[in-house]
Scaffold this motif. Structure first.
Motif, PDB file in Angstrom:
ATOM      1  N   ALA A  32      40.676  48.444 -12.113  1.00 19.66           N
ATOM      2  CA  ALA A  32      41.822  47.680 -12.614  1.00 19.66           C
ATOM      3  C   ALA A  32      42.106  46.425 -11.792  1.00 19.66           C
ATOM      4  O   ALA A  32      43.015  45.666 -12.122  1.00 19.66           O
ATOM      5  N   ASP A  33      41.330  46.189 -10.736  1.00 22.49           N
ATOM      6  CA  ASP A  33      41.522  44.975  -9.936  1.00 22.49           C
ATOM      7  C   ASP A  33      40.190  44.594  -9.283  1.00 22.49           C
ATOM      8  O   ASP A  33      39.242  45.380  -9.266  1.00 22.49           O
ATOM      9  N   GLY A  34      40.155  43.392  -8.748  1.00 20.08           N
ATOM     10  CA  GLY A  34      38.910  42.868  -8.192  1.00 20.08           C
ATOM     11  C   GLY A  34      38.395  43.621  -6.979  1.00 20.08           C
ATOM     12  O   GLY A  34      37.195  43.873  -6.861  1.00 20.08           O
ATOM     13  N   ILE A  38      34.750  45.416  -6.724  1.00 19.83           N
ATOM     14  CA  ILE A  38      33.714  45.160  -5.720  1.00 19.83           C
ATOM     15  C   ILE A  38      33.229  46.476  -5.121  1.00 19.83           C
ATOM     16  O   ILE A  38      32.025  46.727  -5.049  1.00 19.83           O
ATOM     17  N   ARG A  39      34.176  47.302  -4.676  1.00 22.40           N
ATOM     18  CA  ARG A  39      33.795  48.588  -4.059  1.00 22.40           C
ATOM     19  C   ARG A  39      33.014  49.466  -5.037  1.00 22.40           C
ATOM     20  O   ARG A  39      32.016  50.088  -4.672  1.00 22.40           O
ATOM     21  N   GLU A  43      29.131  50.729  -4.559  1.00 23.03           N
ATOM     22  CA  GLU A  43      28.830  52.158  -4.458  1.00 23.03           C
ATOM     23  C   GLU A  43      27.935  52.656  -5.588  1.00 23.03           C
ATOM     24  O   GLU A  43      27.001  53.416  -5.360  1.00 23.03           O
ATOM     25  N   ALA A  44      28.231  52.238  -6.820  1.00 23.92           N
ATOM     26  CA  ALA A  44      27.542  52.790  -7.995  1.00 23.92           C
ATOM     27  C   ALA A  44      26.267  52.050  -8.359  1.00 23.92           C
ATOM     28  O   ALA A  44      25.380  52.625  -8.977  1.00 23.92           O
ATOM     29  N   LEU A  45      26.173  50.767  -7.998  1.00 23.76           N
ATOM     30  CA  LEU A  45      25.069  49.911  -8.445  1.00 23.76           C
ATOM     31  C   LEU A  45      24.806  50.138  -9.945  1.00 23.76           C
ATOM     32  O   LEU A  45      23.743  50.617 -10.339  1.00 23.76           O
ATOM     33  N   PRO A  46      25.766  49.772 -10.773  1.00 23.47           N
ATOM     34  CA  PRO A  46      25.641  50.011 -12.210  1.00 23.47           C
ATOM     35  C   PRO A  46      24.572  49.139 -12.844  1.00 23.47           C
ATOM     36  O   PRO A  46      24.035  48.217 -12.208  1.00 23.47           O
ATOM     37  N   ASP A  47      24.312  49.402 -14.111  1.00 22.65           N
ATOM     38  CA  ASP A  47      23.342  48.602 -14.855  1.00 22.65           C
ATOM     39  C   ASP A  47      23.927  47.253 -15.272  1.00 22.65           C
ATOM     40  O   ASP A  47      23.179  46.296 -15.485  1.00 22.65           O
TER      41      ASP A  47
END
Length: 124
Positions: A32-34, A38-39, A43-47
């Motif tokens: 819900a915020d920048g 970033i975190r 952490e997740a390294l999404p696609d």
């Protein structure tokens, strides 16, 4: 199932878009915020990241700059979403490192096309 981080501060926009993406087979993480965005990306390294431009703490363009400057997250595609539809807003998004740009209100078919193109480009 593609892993998406949606960084959006507007609860109604966030919920509507997340539900539509989940129904289409995406796994959606929500920030819900920048700072949280970033975190979460680190952490997740999404696609893929869907990034609102206007956020309460760190605006989406600065978040995009930070993610693209980070060796760990620079290759994660970022698609900026905004209600700002002026040419200079688009240019600012790309200058910040966005991989693509789309306007709100979201046209889900257009957005999905852009998302698929970025996911395919990342996979190749």
């Amino acid at each position: 199932m593609p892993d998406i981080v949606l960084v959006e501060d507007n609860e109604m926009n966030r919920d509507m878009l997340a539900r539509r993406l989940v129904r289409r087979g995406f796994f959606v993480r929500i920030a819900a915020d920048g700072g949280t965005g970033i975190r979460m990306v680190e952490e997740a390294l999404p696609d893929l990241v869907l990034m609102d431009m206007t956020l309460p703490d760190i605006d989406g363009l600065e978040v995009t700059r930070k993610l693209k400057a980070n060796a760990r997250t620079r290759d994660v595609p970022i698609l900026v979403l905004t209600a700002r539809a002026m040419a200079e807003d688009r240019e600012r998004a790309f200058a910040a490192g966005a991989d693509d740009y789309d306007v709100k209100p979201v046209d889900i078919d257009r957005l999905l096309g852009k998302m698929r193109a970025l996911l395919e480009r990342k996979a190749s």
